[in-house]
Design a protein around this motif. Structure first.
Motif, PDB file in Angstrom:
ATOM      1  N   THR A  27       0.856  -1.189   0.000  1.00 53.76           N
ATOM      2  CA  THR A  27       0.000   0.000   0.000  1.00 53.76           C
ATOM      3  C   THR A  27       0.896   1.244   0.000  1.00 53.76           C
ATOM      4  O   THR A  27       1.840   1.329   0.786  1.00 53.76           O
ATOM      5  CB  THR A  27      -0.927   0.016   1.239  1.00 53.76           C
ATOM      6  OG1 THR A  27      -0.136  -0.053   2.422  1.00 53.76           O
ATOM      7  CG2 THR A  27      -1.888  -1.146   1.232  1.00 53.76           C
ATOM      8  N   CYS A  28       0.598   2.171  -0.903  1.00 53.77           N
ATOM      9  CA  CYS A  28       1.405   3.397  -0.977  1.00 53.77           C
ATOM     10  C   CYS A  28       1.220   4.200   0.308  1.00 53.77           C
ATOM     11  O   CYS A  28       0.090   4.484   0.703  1.00 53.77           O
ATOM     12  CB  CYS A  28       0.965   4.253  -2.158  1.00 53.77           C
ATOM     13  SG  CYS A  28       1.545   3.625  -3.720  1.00 53.77           S
ATOM     14  N   GLY A  29       2.322   4.558   0.920  1.00 53.63           N
ATOM     15  CA  GLY A  29       2.260   5.281   2.189  1.00 53.63           C
ATOM     16  C   GLY A  29       2.225   6.788   1.999  1.00 53.63           C
ATOM     17  O   GLY A  29       2.160   7.287   0.878  1.00 53.63           O
ATOM     18  N   GLU A 224      10.780   4.873  -6.311  1.00 51.53           N
ATOM     19  CA  GLU A 224      10.864   4.461  -4.897  1.00 51.53           C
ATOM     20  C   GLU A 224       9.889   3.323  -4.600  1.00 51.53           C
ATOM     21  O   GLU A 224      10.242   2.322  -3.993  1.00 51.53           O
ATOM     22  CB  GLU A 224      10.492   5.639  -3.987  1.00 51.53           C
ATOM     23  CG  GLU A 224      11.401   6.820  -4.120  1.00 51.53           C
ATOM     24  CD  GLU A 224      10.846   8.056  -3.393  1.00 51.53           C
ATOM     25  OE1 GLU A 224      11.510   9.086  -3.471  1.00 51.53           O
ATOM     26  OE2 GLU A 224       9.773   7.995  -2.761  1.00 51.53           O
ATOM     27  N   CYS A 225       8.636   3.508  -5.049  1.00 54.99           N
ATOM     28  CA  CYS A 225       7.629   2.486  -4.753  1.00 54.99           C
ATOM     29  C   CYS A 225       7.931   1.196  -5.508  1.00 54.99           C
ATOM     30  O   CYS A 225       7.743   0.104  -4.976  1.00 54.99           O
ATOM     31  CB  CYS A 225       6.235   2.993  -5.097  1.00 54.99           C
ATOM     32  SG  CYS A 225       5.502   3.909  -3.728  1.00 54.99           S
ATOM     33  N   ALA A 226       8.411   1.338  -6.758  1.00 54.02           N
ATOM     34  CA  ALA A 226       8.741   0.137  -7.544  1.00 54.02           C
ATOM     35  C   ALA A 226       9.825  -0.665  -6.817  1.00 54.02           C
ATOM     36  O   ALA A 226       9.725  -1.885  -6.664  1.00 54.02           O
ATOM     37  CB  ALA A 226       9.205   0.544  -8.934  1.00 54.02           C
ATOM     38  N   ILE A 262      -0.968   8.124 -13.145  1.00 52.11           N
ATOM     39  CA  ILE A 262       0.451   8.511 -13.171  1.00 52.11           C
ATOM     40  C   ILE A 262       1.307   7.594 -12.299  1.00 52.11           C
ATOM     41  O   ILE A 262       2.119   6.814 -12.804  1.00 52.11           O
ATOM     42  CB  ILE A 262       0.629   9.995 -12.771  1.00 52.11           C
ATOM     43  CG1 ILE A 262      -0.112  10.886 -13.785  1.00 52.11           C
ATOM     44  CG2 ILE A 262       2.120  10.363 -12.726  1.00 52.11           C
ATOM     45  CD1 ILE A 262      -0.038  12.357 -13.537  1.00 52.11           C
ATOM     46  N   HIS A 263       1.110   7.676 -10.993  1.00 54.79           N
ATOM     47  CA  HIS A 263       2.031   6.975 -10.091  1.00 54.79           C
ATOM     48  C   HIS A 263       2.049   5.461 -10.331  1.00 54.79           C
ATOM     49  O   HIS A 263       3.112   4.865 -10.530  1.00 54.79           O
ATOM     50  CB  HIS A 263       1.656   7.311  -8.644  1.00 54.79           C
ATOM     51  CG  HIS A 263       2.567   6.730  -7.620  1.00 54.79           C
ATOM     52  ND1 HIS A 263       3.932   6.844  -7.708  1.00 54.79           N
ATOM     53  CD2 HIS A 263       2.320   6.006  -6.487  1.00 54.79           C
ATOM     54  CE1 HIS A 263       4.489   6.225  -6.663  1.00 54.79           C
ATOM     55  NE2 HIS A 263       3.520   5.704  -5.918  1.00 54.79           N
ATOM     56  N   HIS A 264       0.897   4.844 -10.347  1.00 58.83           N
ATOM     57  CA  HIS A 264       0.875   3.384 -10.503  1.00 58.83           C
ATOM     58  C   HIS A 264       1.161   2.957 -11.938  1.00 58.83           C
ATOM     59  O   HIS A 264       1.816   1.938 -12.176  1.00 58.83           O
ATOM     60  CB  HIS A 264      -0.467   2.825 -10.015  1.00 58.83           C
ATOM     61  CG  HIS A 264      -0.614   2.956  -8.522  1.00 58.83           C
ATOM     62  ND1 HIS A 264      -1.802   2.801  -7.870  1.00 58.83           N
ATOM     63  CD2 HIS A 264       0.311   3.231  -7.555  1.00 58.83           C
ATOM     64  CE1 HIS A 264      -1.614   2.980  -6.565  1.00 58.83           C
ATOM     65  NE2 HIS A 264      -0.349   3.246  -6.351  1.00 58.83           N
ATOM     66  N   ASN A 266       3.209   4.424 -13.835  1.00 58.11           N
ATOM     67  CA  ASN A 266       4.662   4.524 -13.999  1.00 58.11           C
ATOM     68  C   ASN A 266       5.424   3.460 -13.203  1.00 58.11           C
ATOM     69  O   ASN A 266       6.495   3.024 -13.612  1.00 58.11           O
ATOM     70  CB  ASN A 266       5.134   5.933 -13.629  1.00 58.11           C
ATOM     71  CG  ASN A 266       4.606   6.949 -14.634  1.00 58.11           C
ATOM     72  OD1 ASN A 266       4.178   6.567 -15.727  1.00 58.11           O
ATOM     73  ND2 ASN A 266       4.618   8.216 -14.281  1.00 58.11           N
ATOM     74  N   GLU A 267       4.843   3.041 -12.082  1.00 57.22           N
ATOM     75  CA  GLU A 267       5.463   1.911 -11.363  1.00 57.22           C
ATOM     76  C   GLU A 267       5.467   0.683 -12.266  1.00 57.22           C
ATOM     77  O   GLU A 267       6.480  -0.017 -12.391  1.00 57.22           O
ATOM     78  CB  GLU A 267       4.652   1.585 -10.098  1.00 57.22           C
ATOM     79  CG  GLU A 267       5.005   2.409  -8.889  1.00 57.22           C
ATOM     80  CD  GLU A 267       4.320   1.861  -7.638  1.00 57.22           C
ATOM     81  OE1 GLU A 267       4.477   0.666  -7.343  1.00 57.22           O
ATOM     82  OE2 GLU A 267       3.614   2.637  -6.967  1.00 57.22           O
ATOM     83  N   ILE A 268       4.316   0.424 -12.888  1.00 59.88           N
ATOM     84  CA  ILE A 268       4.216  -0.745 -13.789  1.00 59.88           C
ATOM     85  C   ILE A 268       5.251  -0.620 -14.912  1.00 59.88           C
ATOM     86  O   ILE A 268       5.973  -1.574 -15.218  1.00 59.88           O
ATOM     87  CB  ILE A 268       2.798  -0.857 -14.412  1.00 59.88           C
ATOM     88  CG1 ILE A 268       1.751  -1.125 -13.331  1.00 59.88           C
ATOM     89  CG2 ILE A 268       2.747  -1.954 -15.478  1.00 59.88           C
ATOM     90  CD1 ILE A 268       0.305  -1.131 -13.828  1.00 59.88           C
TER      91      ILE A 268
END
Ligand code: AMP
Ligand code: ZN
Length: 488
Positions: A27-29, A224-226, A262-264, A266-268
């Motif tokens: 889960t994104c913090g 960072e999340c990736a 955007i965020h997710h 780009n993580e993918i």
């Protein structure tokens, strides 16, 4: 059978862990430059319900959450200031202090909301070497280019970029262009490209910066999340070194709906570009908490904090109840009236639990009627397993309560245990309700009064009641019989 709405598939799907009964949950913090507002907290409550539902279904959950303490810029288009450095300047404190202070504040908030703490909490600043290792791999595979302010990911190189949004590359680019309020850097090859590594601005000394093969700077928010996903759930790191071939698909990743495009996305892109494997099996997104006119947001200047509610004497769990009472995929409009109604419902729930405890003692002498517990258990589990339908699950407990008060000789202990079982998901701390311990003289008076009532000596019973009340307690004659509580 647990069904969850998967943003990637755009439909509800049966959830099964990829390996045995083990579930990896990411889960994104928070971005720790200010207090979390009620909107953020709504998302963390939804994720907590998901985690509790997985546990309820007998899965073992490894829950990982990041703390974004660097790299989240004030604009999603890779321009603007780092949110934490900006706040540090404003508060005249170090960026590290700011991040630490708001991280602690965040944990206090989630504790008040009875949100289960993640198994692993990873601060972005602790994994800079891992970020660099992943970016190097992207560079090797030809997915990056350099501009005057950083290293960027070329989104046109990935054939299914944007699949989480359901739009193709052209459509997504057009949508972002239309929605963009700020100037896009002319050096970007595509509007959807994003920074992997940003250089520290010339002539400005950043507080948080690191050297890298490309120059001094800091990582982008998406990398960072990736990295934290791949490190703790995707098995793709040996020490600090990224080993793309080792990467395994992760079960579940969540966040608020604003992160989809955007965020997710780009993580993918970053992960699938180098591993050629599906990054995440299930993506879940929670809808927004809104005020009548627009979404609640730190940047919208309309943020309400948990501490604001506490000052007006609402309990944090009343907010949790409010969130439970709406489905996570429908927007929730916040109002004080709705919060007030939630507080009342919560108080009623607590009273019911108190009654169960009180009358379990008293019921020894009663005939106990049995009821179909399994019917309630089944209805409850069906509700939560149907894409976390907590409003329906709450309706089950209210039905149980109605049945309890309607039929005066239901076994209180059984009902109590059932309510506590449901609370494993609700997390409303029903188990914290305890019977008050009554002084001996009050206990004696109560039994004298009970006897007088049995003998229909109403005047005597009333006299004893007055005595009890004089001693600071209150007698309530409920449908199930008299109950004594402390006077407030
Ligand atoms: P942030 O600290 O800004 O990274 O946001 C933390 C989490 O809160 C993310 O999962 C966001 O998607 C979510 N979020 C932000 N605003 C809202 C809102 N108004 N309602 C619900 N969730 C939100
Ligand atoms: Zn994230």
């Amino acid at each position: 059978m647990l069904k969850l709405y998967n943003t990637l598939a755009k439909k509800k799907e049966i959830f099964r862990p990829l390996k045995d009964k083990k579930v990896g949950l990411y889960t994104c913090g928070p971005t720790v430059y200010s207090y979390a507002h009620l909107g953020n907290l709504k998302t963390y409550i939804f994720e907590d319900i998901l985690k509790r539902t997985l546990l309820f279904n007998g899965f073992q959950v490894k829950h990982v959450m990041n703390i974004t303490d660097v790299g989240h810029l004030t604009s999603n288009a890779d321009t603007g200031e780092d949110k934490i450095e900006k706040e540090a300047k404003k508060e005249k404190k170090s960026a590290w202090k700011i991040a630490n202070f708001y991280t602690q504040a965040f944990f206090k908030d989630i504790q008040k909301l009875n949100i289960l703490k993640p198994d692993i909490i990873a601060k972005a600043t602790d994994y800079i070497d891992e970020d660099i290792s992943l970016i190097k791999e992207l560079e090797k595979k030809g997915f990056t280019y350099r501009t005057s302010d950083g290293i960027y990911f070329d989104t046109s190189k990935l054939k299914d970029y944007g699949k989480l949004t359901g739009m193709n590359f052209q459509k997504l680019s057009q949508t972002l262009k239309a929605g963009s309020r700020i100037e896009i850097s002319p050096e970007k090859k595509n509007i959807t490209d994003f920074s992997l590594w940003k250089f520290s601005p010339k002539n400005v000394k950043r507080q948080m910066e690191w050297s890298s093969p490309w120059g001094v700077g800091f990582p982008g928010w998406h990398i960072e999340c990736a990295v934290i996903n791949l490190k703790f759930l995707g098995n793709a790191f040996k020490g600090k070194k990224f080993l793309p071939k080792k990467a395994t698909t992760i079960d579940i990743h969540c966040g608020g709906i604003d992160h989809i495009s955007i965020h997710h996305t780009n993580e993918i892109a970053q992960v699938e570009a180098v591993t050629n494997k599906k990054f995440i099996n299930f993506w879940l997104h929670g809808e927004f908490l809104k005020l009548p006119e627009k979404r609640m947001g730190k940047s919208e200047d309309n943020a309400i904090l948990l501490s604001n509610l506490e000052k007006t004497n609402y309990s944090p769990l009343a907010f949790r109840y409010l969130v439970l009472n709406s489905h996570y995929r429908t927007p929730l409009e916040f109002s004080l009236e709705a919060l007030k109604a939630s507080q009342e419902s919560l108080n009623n729930l607590y009273n019911f639990v108190y009654d169960c405890l009180w009358f379990s003692k008293k019921q020894k002498t009663r005939k106990n009627q049995t009821f179909k517990i399994t019917k309630y258990q089944k209805k409850f589990q069906e509700a939560v397993n149907e894409d976390l339908n907590t409003p329906r699950a709450l309706a089950v407990i209210w039905k149980l309560i109605k049945m309890y008060y309607d039929s005066t000789n239901i076994n209180s202990q059984t009902v109590y245990k059932l309510a506590l079982e449901f609370d494993k998901i609700f997390g409303l701390q029903l188990d914290k309700i305890k019977l008050i311990s009554l002084p001996l003289n009050i206990k004696k008076l109560i039994s004298q009064r009970d006897k007088a009532r049995q003998n229909k000596q109403w005047i005597k019973a009333d006299r004893i009641r007055k005595k009890i009340e004089k001693a600071g307690f209150k007698v309530e004659d409920t449908i199930l019989g008299p109950k004594v509580i402390k006077k407030i």
